[in-house]
Design an enzyme around this catalytic site. Sequence first.
Site, PDB file in Angstrom:
ATOM      1  N   GLY A  41     -76.424   1.856 -47.296  1.00 28.57           N
ATOM      2  CA  GLY A  41     -75.462   2.943 -47.408  1.00 28.57           C
ATOM      3  C   GLY A  41     -75.978   4.338 -47.166  1.00 28.57           C
ATOM      4  O   GLY A  41     -75.253   5.308 -47.384  1.00 28.57           O
ATOM      5  N   ASP A  79     -71.001  -3.997 -42.640  1.00 27.64           N
ATOM      6  CA  ASP A  79     -72.319  -4.640 -42.621  1.00 27.64           C
ATOM      7  C   ASP A  79     -72.162  -6.086 -43.056  1.00 27.64           C
ATOM      8  O   ASP A  79     -71.267  -6.414 -43.853  1.00 27.64           O
ATOM      9  CB  ASP A  79     -73.307  -3.927 -43.545  1.00 27.64           C
ATOM     10  CG  ASP A  79     -74.759  -4.231 -43.171  1.00 27.64           C
ATOM     11  OD1 ASP A  79     -75.458  -3.314 -42.697  1.00 27.64           O
ATOM     12  OD2 ASP A  79     -75.195  -5.388 -43.344  1.00 27.64           O
ATOM     13  N   ASP A  88     -76.795   1.741 -36.932  1.00 28.53           N
ATOM     14  CA  ASP A  88     -78.193   1.555 -37.323  1.00 28.53           C
ATOM     15  C   ASP A  88     -78.487   0.055 -37.436  1.00 28.53           C
ATOM     16  O   ASP A  88     -79.383  -0.360 -38.162  1.00 28.53           O
ATOM     17  CB  ASP A  88     -78.462   2.272 -38.648  1.00 28.53           C
ATOM     18  CG  ASP A  88     -79.941   2.555 -38.879  1.00 28.53           C
ATOM     19  OD1 ASP A  88     -80.670   2.766 -37.894  1.00 28.53           O
ATOM     20  OD2 ASP A  88     -80.367   2.563 -40.051  1.00 28.53           O
ATOM     21  N   LYS A 136     -79.276   3.080 -32.877  1.00 31.26           N
ATOM     22  CA  LYS A 136     -80.689   2.695 -32.912  1.00 31.26           C
ATOM     23  C   LYS A 136     -80.955   1.653 -31.838  1.00 31.26           C
ATOM     24  O   LYS A 136     -80.234   0.658 -31.732  1.00 31.26           O
ATOM     25  CB  LYS A 136     -81.064   2.126 -34.281  1.00 31.26           C
ATOM     26  CG  LYS A 136     -82.497   1.595 -34.333  1.00 31.26           C
ATOM     27  CD  LYS A 136     -82.995   1.418 -35.748  1.00 31.26           C
ATOM     28  CE  LYS A 136     -82.292   0.307 -36.487  1.00 31.26           C
ATOM     29  NZ  LYS A 136     -82.799   0.191 -37.865  1.00 31.26           N
TER      30      LYS A 136
END
Length: 209
Positions: A63, A83, A124, A164
């Site tokens: 988070g 996620d 990410d 990323k």
Amino acid sequence: MTQKKRSPSSTRWLKEHFDDQYVKKAQKLGLRSRAVFKIDEIQGKDKLLRTGMTVVDLGAAPGGWSQFAVEQVGDNGRVIACDILPMDPIAGVDFLQGDFREETVLGALLDRVGPDKVDVVMSDMAPNMSGTQQVDQARAMYLIELALDMCNQVLRTNGSFVVKVFQGEGFDAYLNEIRKLFSAVKIRKPDSSRARSREVYIVATGFKL
């Protein structure tokens, strides 16, 4: 039962992790993870997040990025996070737990987003690492292709994308793909990113579609 010994590489990682100044700083400040320093540095340079924006955060757990984003967009903004791992609630963050690779989860995430386009897509995401670079790179590339596909579905014209990426096979082709879709593209290696890591962040602004 004999306790299984840690491998030298995992022992080295644990020592590096707990000696890490950013891990210690995150713990001291009560932050979700050291990853928040990466998005904070990117925000300082690229000013992606502003009050009132709608943001999608992929690979959100635990988070750190969502925690940072919700502070930036304020009460009039929205953060929708996803996620495969669970994540403790964050005020102002609409979290969906599920595997983003599955169509049902993607559909549920698109329902959360709703009919309006979003301002920023952040990713990410990283795969569970097998230790075999060729396998891990292919898995990582698949995830970031899905993130880019998400941009094509929900990102508004002139919106932004930060993702990323692990340098290796497929990186150059992916970068070229992004350059076709966005007006400006930069590669960032935040100070808080471990020096020996192959990770970099592509920051793309001015979505053309």
